[in-house]
Design a protein around this motif. Structure first.
Motif, short mmCIF file in Angstrom:
data_model
loop_
_atom_site.label_atom_id
_atom_site.label_comp_id
_atom_site.label_asym_id
_atom_site.label_seq_id
_atom_site.Cartn_x
_atom_site.Cartn_y
_atom_site.Cartn_z
N ALA A 103 0.88 -1.19 0.13
CA ALA A 103 0.16 0.21 -0.09
C ALA A 103 1.17 1.42 0.02
CB ALA A 103 -0.58 0.20 0.80
N ALA A 104 2.23 0.90 0.72
CA ALA A 104 3.21 2.52 0.38
C ALA A 104 4.32 2.94 -0.38
CB ALA A 104 4.14 2.46 2.09
N GLY A 105 3.62 1.54 -1.21
CA GLY A 105 4.60 1.57 -2.95
C GLY A 105 6.14 1.17 -3.31
N VAL A 106 5.96 0.29 -1.53
CA VAL A 106 7.37 -0.06 -0.99
C VAL A 106 7.37 -1.32 -2.81
CG1 VAL A 106 8.92 -1.98 0.12
CG2 VAL A 106 7.61 0.14 1.19
N THR A 107 9.17 -1.28 -3.38
CA THR A 107 9.48 -2.35 -4.15
C THR A 107 10.78 -2.76 -3.66
OG1 THR A 107 10.10 -0.97 -6.08
CG2 THR A 107 7.70 -1.00 -5.88
#
Length: 178
Positions: free
Chosen positions: A24-28
């Protein structure tokens, strides 16, 4: 109890990863690698922290890969990390609150530079919790704090349970406010 099939295990891992806070936080994985590599590049050059790490880390490529696995597990629930950070940190001598505060300062600045704000916030929040846990564990191991005991909590829960039971029994009695 029956054995879990590989398909069931994979489905459970996929569900866990879908619910991971990093999604959800956009961590990849790329963001993790950028954060970890940039951060430890700064740490290695830091006059306070660099000597501590250089004295303990023989193979930086291996260490960075392990740290990427760690942060992938923490943020994306991949389960890739197979290690025990607490015992490794317990062996450090002369590392205290000032070191952790400095480490967190560099981590925060690096996250702000390398990540979008939601991912940076997650990285920072998790690092703060981890730093607190490591500091507490190290302080207990050094005898600076008493060991954490769960018995008083269990007793309090038990007493709370009795109070709840008493309240249920009182309910309906004349003059009872429960």
């Amino acid at each position: 109890m029956r054995d879990i099939t590989p398909e069931e295990r994979a489905a459970a891992a996929a569900r866990r990863q879908a619910l991971a806070p990093g999604r959800a936080a956009g961590v990849t994985e790329a963001a993790i690698q950028a954060q970890v590599h940039a951060f430890y590049g700064k740490v290695r050059a830091d006059p306070m922290l660099g000597p501590i790490f250089e004295a303990k880390i023989a193979d930086w490529d291996e260490h960075l890969a392990k740290l990427c696995d760690f942060w992938s597990s923490v943020t994306l629930a991949t389960g890739r990390f197979k290690g025990a950070p607490m015992p490794a940190h317990m062996r450090l001598t002369g590392v205290g609150a000032a070191h952790f505060a400095h480490w967190l300062g560099i981590w925060r600045a690096t996250a702000a530079e390398t990540c979008e704000p939601p991912a940076a916030a997650l990285f920072i929040a998790r690092a703060e919790m981890i730093a607190q846990s490591l500091q507490m564990g190290m302080a207990v191991a050094r005898g600076e704090l008493p060991p954490v005991r769960s018995a008083p909590v269990a007793q309090a829960d038990e007493q709370g349970g009795r109070q709840d039971q008493d309240a249920r029994q009182d309910k309906g009695r004349p003059g009872s406010h429960a």
